[in-house]
Design a protein around this motif. Structure first.
Motif, PDB file in Angstrom:
ATOM      1  N   UNK A  39       0.852  -1.121  -0.028  1.00 12.35           N
ATOM      2  CA  UNK A  39      -0.022   0.108   0.009  1.00 12.35           C
ATOM      3  C   UNK A  39       0.865   1.119  -0.074  1.00 12.35           C
ATOM      4  N   UNK A  40       0.657   2.272  -0.850  1.00 10.85           N
ATOM      5  CA  UNK A  40       1.643   3.431  -0.910  1.00 10.85           C
ATOM      6  C   UNK A  40       1.637   4.082   0.361  1.00 10.85           C
ATOM      7  N   UNK A  41       2.867   4.671   0.573  1.00  9.16           N
ATOM      8  CA  UNK A  41       2.919   5.579   1.740  1.00  9.16           C
ATOM      9  C   UNK A  41       3.933   6.533   1.383  1.00  9.16           C
ATOM     10  N   UNK A  42       5.009   6.708   2.234  1.00 13.03           N
ATOM     11  CA  UNK A  42       6.196   7.842   2.098  1.00 13.03           C
ATOM     12  C   UNK A  42       7.197   6.740   1.738  1.00 13.03           C
ATOM     13  N   UNK A  43       8.099   7.227   0.916  1.00 11.33           N
ATOM     14  CA  UNK A  43       9.098   6.155   0.476  1.00 11.33           C
ATOM     15  C   UNK A  43      10.467   7.190   0.320  1.00 11.33           C
ATOM     16  N   UNK A  44      11.590   6.626   0.606  1.00 12.04           N
ATOM     17  CA  UNK A  44      12.975   7.037   0.464  1.00 12.04           C
ATOM     18  C   UNK A  44      13.760   6.350  -0.611  1.00 12.04           C
ATOM     19  N   UNK A  45      14.223   7.113  -1.690  1.00 13.02           N
ATOM     20  CA  UNK A  45      14.993   6.261  -2.806  1.00 13.02           C
ATOM     21  C   UNK A  45      16.252   6.854  -2.440  1.00 13.02           C
ATOM     22  N   UNK A  46      17.067   6.152  -2.128  1.00 14.34           N
ATOM     23  CA  UNK A  46      18.652   6.287  -1.631  1.00 14.34           C
ATOM     24  C   UNK A  46      19.442   6.089  -2.946  1.00 14.34           C
ATOM     25  N   UNK A  47      20.029   7.289  -3.491  1.00 10.84           N
ATOM     26  CA  UNK A  47      20.873   6.908  -4.602  1.00 10.84           C
ATOM     27  C   UNK A  47      19.939   6.756  -5.834  1.00 10.84           C
ATOM     28  N   UNK A  48      19.174   7.771  -6.084  1.00  5.83           N
ATOM     29  CA  UNK A  48      18.015   7.653  -6.995  1.00  5.83           C
ATOM     30  C   UNK A  48      18.390   7.988  -8.474  1.00  5.83           C
ATOM     31  N   UNK A  49      19.751   8.278  -8.586  1.00  6.77           N
ATOM     32  CA  UNK A  49      20.117   8.568 -10.306  1.00  6.77           C
ATOM     33  C   UNK A  49      19.222   9.327 -10.849  1.00  6.77           C
ATOM     34  N   UNK A  50      18.814   8.987 -12.048  1.00  8.67           N
ATOM     35  CA  UNK A  50      18.022   9.831 -12.907  1.00  8.67           C
ATOM     36  C   UNK A  50      16.484   9.766 -12.592  1.00  8.67           C
ATOM     37  N   UNK A 107       7.983   4.808   5.273  1.00  9.66           N
ATOM     38  CA  UNK A 107       7.509   3.690   5.420  1.00  9.66           C
ATOM     39  C   UNK A 107       8.136   2.629   4.389  1.00  9.66           C
ATOM     40  N   UNK A 108       8.756   3.200   3.469  1.00 17.25           N
ATOM     41  CA  UNK A 108       9.754   2.427   2.447  1.00 17.25           C
ATOM     42  C   UNK A 108      10.996   3.150   2.279  1.00 17.25           C
ATOM     43  N   UNK A 109      12.039   2.200   2.502  1.00 18.54           N
ATOM     44  CA  UNK A 109      13.290   2.829   2.143  1.00 18.54           C
ATOM     45  C   UNK A 109      14.047   2.002   1.129  1.00 18.54           C
ATOM     46  N   UNK A 110      14.318   2.396   0.024  1.00 17.33           N
ATOM     47  CA  UNK A 110      14.830   1.548  -0.995  1.00 17.33           C
ATOM     48  C   UNK A 110      16.208   1.968  -1.618  1.00 17.33           C
ATOM     49  N   UNK A 111      17.159   1.257  -1.841  1.00 15.21           N
ATOM     50  CA  UNK A 111      18.371   1.434  -2.401  1.00 15.21           C
ATOM     51  C   UNK A 111      18.886   0.257  -3.306  1.00 15.21           C
TER      52      UNK A 111
END
Length: 218
Positions: A39-50, A107-111
């Protein structure tokens, strides 16, 4: 060039500035597989690039903070988000993982595929884990050492590759009490820069922090 220089804003601004686009623009396949039914929430995209991952998440209702060391890359993320009507769902922030604190409470941290020096990896990955809110999910994907082509060492020394089990150990007490949902070597077909096909393995780690109910699988 030292290993640390490969993580500076100057290095990545120059690399991004040398080409109109250096990545495909598509989300990483493991992200799609592991997050599609959250379910969508808040997300942190670490090293997001483009921004391939950040844009995909935002299009599915997530409010995304995209962080990267390169201002050039972040400009591209913001421009694409605006062009696709997702500007209100994507925030960009310049972060040097070696020197700056990460924002937290997500809620989500992705790398994905941010290969880090073995000596630094435990400290940096624990900092990334600290950005996960109670009940949230941490997803780390990297190149597993198994089957990596010898030419990969030109860019990444062998100690920069780790198995998912090694990552669990390196995260240590930072994820004590968390639920390890996935920790595996996952194979996939890939294409090398010269166009030759190759079969590679990803180290996939997904863990959930205990606490209040965050995004859950449907």
């Amino acid at each position: 060039m030292t290993t640390h220089e490969q993580y500076t804003a100057a290095f990545w601004d120059e690399r991004y500035g040398s080409s109109e686009r250096i990545w495909s623009g598509e989300p990483n396949a493991v992200l799609v597989a592991e997050v599609a039914d959250l379910a969508p929430g808040t997300a942190l995209d670490v090293g997001s690039g483009e921004g391939g991952d950040a844009i995909w998440l935002a299009a599915r209702g997530w409010r995304v903070t995209a962080v990267d060391v390169s201002g050039v890359a972040l400009e591209r993320v913001a421009a694409r988000a605006a062009a696709e009507g997702l500007g209100e769902r994507v925030t960009t922030r310049a972060v040097d993982l070696f020197a700056d604190d990460l924002p937290g409470g997500f809620d989500l941290v992705t790398m994905h595929f941010m290969q880090l020096p073995g000596a630094e990896r435990p400290r940096l990955y624990r900092a990334v884990a600290g950005a996960v809110a109670p009940g949230g999910t941490l997803l780390i994907v990297g190149h597993d050492p198994e089957g990596m082509p010898p030419e990969a060492e030109h860019h990444h020394p062998p100690d920069m590759f780790a198995t998912a089990e090694q990552l669990v150990g390196e995260l240590g007490d930072a994820i004590a009490g968390w639920t390890v949902e996935v920790a595996e070597r996952r194979g996939r077909d890939a294409v090398q820069p010269d166009g030759r096909p190759r079969f590679l393995y990803d180290a996939v780690l997904r863990v959930r922090r205990p606490g209040r109910m965050g995004p859950s699988r449907a």
